[in-house]
Design a protein around this motif. Structure first.
Motif, PDB file in Angstrom:
ATOM      1  N   GLY A   1       0.886  -1.195  -0.058  1.00 35.26           N
ATOM      2  CA  GLY A   1      -0.061  -0.134   0.038  1.00 35.26           C
ATOM      3  C   GLY A   1       0.816   1.208  -0.020  1.00 35.26           C
ATOM      4  O   GLY A   1       0.684   2.399  -0.859  1.00 35.26           O
ATOM      5  N   GLY A   2       1.881   0.917   0.840  1.00 36.67           N
ATOM      6  CA  GLY A   2       2.785   2.604   0.795  1.00 36.67           C
ATOM      7  C   GLY A   2       3.596   2.765  -0.401  1.00 36.67           C
ATOM      8  O   GLY A   2       4.086   3.692  -0.658  1.00 36.67           O
ATOM      9  N   ASN A   3       3.457   1.883  -1.312  1.00 30.69           N
ATOM     10  CA  ASN A   3       4.254   1.909  -2.567  1.00 30.69           C
ATOM     11  C   ASN A   3       3.258   1.836  -3.683  1.00 30.69           C
ATOM     12  O   ASN A   3       3.851   1.536  -4.947  1.00 30.69           O
ATOM     13  N   ASN A   4       2.016   2.097  -3.372  1.00 34.42           N
ATOM     14  CA  ASN A   4       1.241   2.278  -4.616  1.00 34.42           C
ATOM     15  C   ASN A   4       0.677   0.944  -5.304  1.00 34.42           C
ATOM     16  O   ASN A   4       0.531   1.020  -6.368  1.00 34.42           O
ATOM     17  N   VAL A   5       1.237  -0.205  -4.609  1.00 35.74           N
ATOM     18  CA  VAL A   5       0.859  -1.576  -5.360  1.00 35.74           C
ATOM     19  C   VAL A   5      -0.431  -1.965  -4.757  1.00 35.74           C
ATOM     20  O   VAL A   5      -0.560  -2.224  -3.550  1.00 35.74           O
ATOM     21  N   SER A   6      -1.468  -2.028  -5.491  1.00 37.10           N
ATOM     22  CA  SER A   6      -2.754  -2.628  -5.116  1.00 37.10           C
ATOM     23  C   SER A   6      -2.889  -3.991  -5.332  1.00 37.10           C
ATOM     24  O   SER A   6      -2.587  -4.360  -6.421  1.00 37.10           O
ATOM     25  N   ILE A   7      -3.743  -5.070  -4.647  1.00 36.33           N
ATOM     26  CA  ILE A   7      -3.661  -6.167  -4.549  1.00 36.33           C
ATOM     27  C   ILE A   7      -5.129  -6.540  -5.121  1.00 36.33           C
ATOM     28  O   ILE A   7      -6.137  -6.103  -4.665  1.00 36.33           O
ATOM     29  N   GLU A   8      -5.022  -7.327  -6.274  1.00 32.93           N
ATOM     30  CA  GLU A   8      -5.902  -7.813  -6.693  1.00 32.93           C
ATOM     31  C   GLU A   8      -6.695  -9.220  -6.019  1.00 32.93           C
ATOM     32  O   GLU A   8      -7.881  -9.225  -5.952  1.00 32.93           O
ATOM     33  N   SER A   9      -5.936  -9.988  -5.812  1.00 29.04           N
ATOM     34  CA  SER A   9      -6.194 -11.221  -5.117  1.00 29.04           C
ATOM     35  C   SER A   9      -4.995 -11.744  -4.130  1.00 29.04           C
ATOM     36  O   SER A   9      -3.818 -11.628  -4.489  1.00 29.04           O
ATOM     37  N   MET A  10      -5.399 -12.558  -3.095  1.00 28.92           N
ATOM     38  CA  MET A  10      -4.305 -13.019  -2.322  1.00 28.92           C
ATOM     39  C   MET A  10      -4.710 -14.555  -2.105  1.00 28.92           C
ATOM     40  O   MET A  10      -5.945 -14.775  -1.574  1.00 28.92           O
ATOM     41  N   ILE A  11      -4.043 -15.323  -2.018  1.00 31.27           N
ATOM     42  CA  ILE A  11      -4.238 -16.770  -1.566  1.00 31.27           C
ATOM     43  C   ILE A  11      -3.526 -17.387  -0.560  1.00 31.27           C
ATOM     44  O   ILE A  11      -2.123 -17.394  -1.046  1.00 31.27           O
ATOM     45  N   GLN A  12      -3.808 -17.610   0.546  1.00 30.95           N
ATOM     46  CA  GLN A  12      -2.667 -18.497   1.379  1.00 30.95           C
ATOM     47  C   GLN A  12      -2.735 -19.972   1.058  1.00 30.95           C
ATOM     48  O   GLN A  12      -3.668 -20.714   1.027  1.00 30.95           O
ATOM     49  N   LYS A  13      -1.485 -20.396   0.971  1.00 30.52           N
ATOM     50  CA  LYS A  13      -1.434 -21.816   0.481  1.00 30.52           C
ATOM     51  C   LYS A  13      -1.045 -22.581   1.742  1.00 30.52           C
ATOM     52  O   LYS A  13      -1.078 -22.207   2.666  1.00 30.52           O
ATOM     53  N   GLN A  14      -0.841 -24.151   1.497  1.00 32.36           N
ATOM     54  CA  GLN A  14      -0.585 -25.003   2.438  1.00 32.36           C
ATOM     55  C   GLN A  14       0.411 -24.425   3.564  1.00 32.36           C
ATOM     56  O   GLN A  14       1.441 -23.666   3.270  1.00 32.36           O
ATOM     57  N   THR A  15       0.170 -24.735   4.974  1.00 30.08           N
ATOM     58  CA  THR A  15       0.910 -24.233   5.824  1.00 30.08           C
ATOM     59  C   THR A  15       2.172 -25.374   5.902  1.00 30.08           C
ATOM     60  O   THR A  15       2.005 -26.624   5.482  1.00 30.08           O
ATOM     61  N   GLN A  16       3.447 -24.947   5.998  1.00 29.19           N
ATOM     62  CA  GLN A  16       4.550 -25.709   6.078  1.00 29.19           C
ATOM     63  C   GLN A  16       5.005 -26.316   7.421  1.00 29.19           C
ATOM     64  O   GLN A  16       4.656 -25.940   8.447  1.00 29.19           O
ATOM     65  N   GLU A  17       5.789 -27.064   7.260  1.00 28.69           N
ATOM     66  CA  GLU A  17       6.377 -27.666   8.568  1.00 28.69           C
ATOM     67  C   GLU A  17       7.373 -26.494   9.134  1.00 28.69           C
ATOM     68  O   GLU A  17       7.819 -25.632   8.256  1.00 28.69           O
ATOM     69  N   GLY A  18       7.409 -26.341  10.684  1.00 30.68           N
ATOM     70  CA  GLY A  18       8.268 -25.391  11.043  1.00 30.68           C
ATOM     71  C   GLY A  18       7.450 -24.106  11.041  1.00 30.68           C
ATOM     72  O   GLY A  18       8.059 -22.983  11.362  1.00 30.68           O
ATOM     73  N   GLY A  19       6.205 -24.017  11.027  1.00 30.53           N
ATOM     74  CA  GLY A  19       5.435 -22.739  11.200  1.00 30.53           C
ATOM     75  C   GLY A  19       5.549 -21.873  10.179  1.00 30.53           C
ATOM     76  O   GLY A  19       5.142 -20.665  10.235  1.00 30.53           O
ATOM     77  N   SER A  20       5.513 -22.143   8.914  1.00 31.93           N
ATOM     78  CA  SER A  20       5.690 -21.034   7.765  1.00 31.93           C
ATOM     79  C   SER A  20       4.516 -21.399   6.875  1.00 31.93           C
ATOM     80  O   SER A  20       4.068 -22.609   6.798  1.00 31.93           O
ATOM     81  N   ALA A  21       4.068 -20.541   5.952  1.00 32.04           N
ATOM     82  CA  ALA A  21       3.131 -20.746   5.175  1.00 32.04           C
ATOM     83  C   ALA A  21       3.513 -19.997   3.851  1.00 32.04           C
ATOM     84  O   ALA A  21       4.533 -19.265   3.627  1.00 32.04           O
ATOM     85  N   LYS A  22       2.758 -20.452   2.843  1.00 29.92           N
ATOM     86  CA  LYS A  22       2.997 -19.658   1.316  1.00 29.92           C
ATOM     87  C   LYS A  22       1.836 -18.912   1.021  1.00 29.92           C
ATOM     88  O   LYS A  22       0.547 -19.136   1.192  1.00 29.92           O
ATOM     89  N   ILE A  23       2.177 -17.446   0.508  1.00 29.80           N
ATOM     90  CA  ILE A  23       1.070 -16.660   0.012  1.00 29.80           C
ATOM     91  C   ILE A  23       1.453 -16.440  -1.385  1.00 29.80           C
ATOM     92  O   ILE A  23       2.457 -16.008  -1.806  1.00 29.80           O
ATOM     93  N   VAL A  24       0.352 -16.479  -2.159  1.00 29.23           N
ATOM     94  CA  VAL A  24       0.583 -15.888  -3.567  1.00 29.23           C
ATOM     95  C   VAL A  24      -0.468 -14.778  -3.424  1.00 29.23           C
ATOM     96  O   VAL A  24      -1.570 -14.663  -3.439  1.00 29.23           O
ATOM     97  N   PHE A  25       0.267 -13.678  -4.147  1.00 26.34           N
ATOM     98  CA  PHE A  25      -0.285 -12.360  -4.212  1.00 26.34           C
ATOM     99  C   PHE A  25      -0.598 -12.043  -5.777  1.00 26.34           C
ATOM    100  O   PHE A  25       0.631 -12.432  -6.587  1.00 26.34           O
ATOM    101  N   ILE A  26      -1.695 -11.703  -6.378  1.00 27.40           N
ATOM    102  CA  ILE A  26      -1.668 -11.102  -7.741  1.00 27.40           C
ATOM    103  C   ILE A  26      -2.063  -9.507  -7.612  1.00 27.40           C
ATOM    104  O   ILE A  26      -2.967  -9.325  -6.803  1.00 27.40           O
ATOM    105  N   THR A  27      -1.329  -8.644  -8.028  1.00 29.12           N
ATOM    106  CA  THR A  27      -1.573  -7.156  -8.194  1.00 29.12           C
ATOM    107  C   THR A  27      -2.474  -6.880  -9.238  1.00 29.12           C
ATOM    108  O   THR A  27      -2.326  -7.244 -10.077  1.00 29.12           O
ATOM    109  N   HIS A  28      -2.853  -5.656  -9.097  1.00 28.40           N
ATOM    110  CA  HIS A  28      -3.257  -4.762 -10.135  1.00 28.40           C
ATOM    111  C   HIS A  28      -2.048  -4.475 -11.003  1.00 28.40           C
ATOM    112  O   HIS A  28      -1.231  -4.625 -10.700  1.00 28.40           O
ATOM    113  N   ARG A  29      -2.437  -3.549 -12.053  1.00 20.32           N
ATOM    114  CA  ARG A  29      -1.384  -2.959 -12.882  1.00 20.32           C
ATOM    115  C   ARG A  29      -0.741  -1.821 -12.014  1.00 20.32           C
ATOM    116  O   ARG A  29      -1.485  -1.061 -11.625  1.00 20.32           O
ATOM    117  N   VAL A  30       0.586  -2.010 -12.028  1.00 20.85           N
ATOM    118  CA  VAL A  30       1.314  -1.062 -11.192  1.00 20.85           C
ATOM    119  C   VAL A  30       2.845  -0.797 -11.915  1.00 20.85           C
ATOM    120  O   VAL A  30       2.919  -1.508 -12.797  1.00 20.85           O
TER     121      VAL A  30
END
Lengths: 447, 447
Positions: free
Chosen positions: B387-416
């Motif tokens: 947001g602070g860099n004028n990048v707006s997000i079109e969609s976000m999906i949190q993918k599977q939680t990993q071992e060791g307490g981490s997760a994957k996130i996929v962002f799709i931005t608008h045109r920036v």
């Protein structure tokens, strides 16, 4: 350089156009040339200017266009005003149909004018005498717009691909039928509803859509492409034709289950020196690129002995794409224009005289859908008829049993002679175990 | 007609070729011309005959070819034998690379010879001076084979489509990377394995595949196409490049879940008079026709203001398809050949001088894959940076939680703006809640 030569060079860079026919396409060409004139001049060094426009209903049409173009263009209603004007270099024929377009074009060629046309009927029926008149007068007739709207296909076949022997062309050449089949395929509309939608959207003619639906339009275009590809004149009447009226949602669903989609294909091939030309619906594999040509788009796929397989794709109709091709041809002529030493651009390339193979003698794989009595022994009787006529079966699937004790069977044959298939079907219809043969459609595996 | 004129006409129908470079492509051209000579003569009225062939290793190579062609062709090892032979009309340069090919071509043009080449590096780096030398000597240099192997694209852009302002070109211009991405996509091979397969099959170079993998090959081809499309010279070094090394199977799977496939695209566009030229992997919608261009095939998709969207498709490499284009260009020259009055075929069409937009100033939609700590507040921190860099997000999906307490996130931005995205990523990497930014790939919705 003396002054005459300078004037002459300068005149060769100014090309005067006469447009006959100010309908949908003619208006598009007029607008394109007026809006792109400066751009084309910068790009090619040639100034293309419209000197005259003729249309039989010129009085009302000129009222629309004259205010836009001032006195630059002379509007009138007699084609001879263009044909006999010595200042016109290129005649653009956009009347359509064979008569009187043919007369206009022949007379233009005889008067030493280059001709550009979008007229598929005229080229597919009268090509030979047109090219002969062009050659006899050291000019040429170009017709990129007659096939595939804005898609470059005739130019590439005549130059970039000219070194190849082309063995096969497969075209989706009619946007209307492709639109209807796509709506049936993707949205489950039946033929009548899909046709109505196509008519509402202007893709199909309202009063008489048969030229599209029955394959005549595609057959003209295939005759034109085949003449170029196989270097031997093919005329419209020589193309075998089946339309898409008979295609049902049930066929589309069965095809889908087997890994196919149904398209209206225009196929030309050179088989051992005989030309096969046919327009008919066909099952093609879902994962072939031609299966992804949807809605009103067109594509031409061809096989050359050096280039391998190439395809061109785009909008197959419309005033703007068609105008793009018409003006592309004008630019092609303009680039080579020399008023003192006119000569053909490509010339006719039909140096061979190959026979056309009748449909009976062509080989195809077939899909056959039948409704039969649901009882033992049915398959044996049908298979016996196929076997007795040299038709071997690749696969057979019995579909759902119907109410009233009937069942549906889909057969896929191996490649067989069309006459053997036709004969089998005639005999199968008469079997007491068969209620009806619902459809017979060719299968093209495109391998 | 007097005898001199008859001789002259007859000589204009006999075109003598000299081939410099008898490697993979040169041998293909030699074989094509020899096998299709009679066919081309029937089609065009022009006899194209190879008079000389030069190669630095001519002794061993001539031993292969001389027995096939008897004494008709003079084989030697010095390019000047061709360049300075007044009987040679067209020099076919198939050495490749910038030096010494450039010297051979410039000297050929200065000697009034037409040139045909398949040399993308030379055209993309030295185009301007080559076209200027061609124009200054009333000849031309044709280079259909430099882009897309046998696919007709340069010829159509220079003629059938020439009336259009082209606003955008999207190419799949490198067969090697498309082959690798297709194998990854369809069969789940990882990048290294797919590359090995491509190397075994000869699609990728064994020693140093980087010209393909890193996008240099596609960038040369894009520079060539963009110069023609936008009428303004674009050179290789001006094209922004990202290769496909960084693409993982994980990216391909996430893209698939979102309805996309990943392709290496070469995109040129005219945006308000500035030219944007970039080669990079991109997510494109699965149902777009470019998504069905698979394996080593190439395609060029373009948008013209009259023609709309058109695409050409075919084999982008190989000796036979490339030879098809080389000889197509020879035929194009032969058709217009007049030894007494030479003139350019198309000439250079770069009449404009448009600035190149730097990547920072271009706008794109992005896919971003991150590995983050799996705890509340993570998204807020990342979103704050975007947001602070004028990048707006079109969609976000949190993918599977990993071992060791981490997760994957996929962002799709608008045109920036690219610079805003780059700055965001630099800041996001530093966040304590972010383990790593795994990949950033552009998304092209192609609408």
């Amino acid at each position: 350089m003396n002054e005459n030569l300078i004037n002459d060079l300068s005149r060769n860079n100014m090309i005067s156009i006469g447009i006959i026919g100010l309908g949908y396409i003619g208006s598009g060409v007029l607008k394109l040339i007026e809006s792109q004139k400066e751009y084309i001049k910068k790009k090619t060094g040639k100034l293309i200017s419209i000197k005259r426009v003729v249309d039989k209903d010129i009085i009302e049409k000129a009222a629309m266009f004259e205010p836009l173009f001032g006195d630059e263009i002379i509007f009138s209603s007699n084609a001879d005003d263009i044909i006999n004007d010595p200042a016109i270099d290129i005649v653009v024929e956009l009347v359509g149909g064979i008569d009187p377009a043919y007369t206009y074009v022949i007379n233009s060629l005889k008067n030493g004018k280059y001709v550009v046309t979008a007229n598929k009927d005229m080229i597919a029926n009268k090509g030979e005498s047109l090219f002969s008149a062009a050659a006899g007068n050291d000019v040429d007739i170009l017709f990129e717009a007659s096939v595939g709207g804005g898609i470059p296909i005739i130019g590439p076949m005549k130059s970039s691909l000219a070194a190849n022997n082309i063995s096969k062309i497969i075209g989706i050449l009619n946007g209307t039928t492709n639109y209807i089949l796509t709506r049936m395929q993707k949205e489950g509309l039946n033929f009548e509803n899909a046709l109505s939608v196509a008519q509402e959207l202007g893709y199909a003619e309202k009063v008489n859509p048969s030229a599209d639906i029955e394959g005549n339009d595609a057959a003209c275009k295939l005759a034109i492409l085949s003449s170029i590809a196989f270097n031997s004149r093919v005329v419209f009447g020589e193309v075998y034709k089946e339309g898409i009226k008979k295609i049902t949602l049930e066929d589309i669903r069965h095809a889908n289950d087997l890994g196919y989609v149904i398209k209206l294909l225009a196929i030309g091939s050179d088989e051992g020196g005989s030309i096969c030309v046919r327009v008919h619906p066909a099952l093609i594999p879902k994962d072939h690129i031609l299966a992804s040509i949807n809605y009103a788009n067109n594509a031409v796929y061809l096989y050359g002995n050096f280039v391998g397989e190439v395809m061109s794709y785009g909008q197959g109709a419309g005033d703007r794409p068609t105008a793009s091709s018409v003006v592309g041809d004008i630019i092609q002529i303009a680039r080579n224009f020399d008023r003192q030493h006119k000569k053909p651009i490509f010339g006719c390339t039909c140096f061979a005289n190959k026979p056309i193979k009748p449909i009976d003698e062509m080989e195809n794989k077939f899909y056959a859908l039948m409704e039969v009595k649901d009882r033992p022994g049915v398959l044996a009787k049908i298979a016996a008829v196929f076997g007795g006529n040299n038709v071997s079966i690749e696969s057979m699937i019995q579909k759902q049993t119907q109410e009233g004790g009937s069942a549906k069977i889909v057969f896929i044959t191996h490649r067989v002679l069309n006459k053997d298939m036709f004969k089998s079907v005639k005999e199968i219809i008469k079997l007491d175990v068969v209620n009806q043969v619902l459809n017979i459609i060719r299968v093209e595996d495109l391998q």
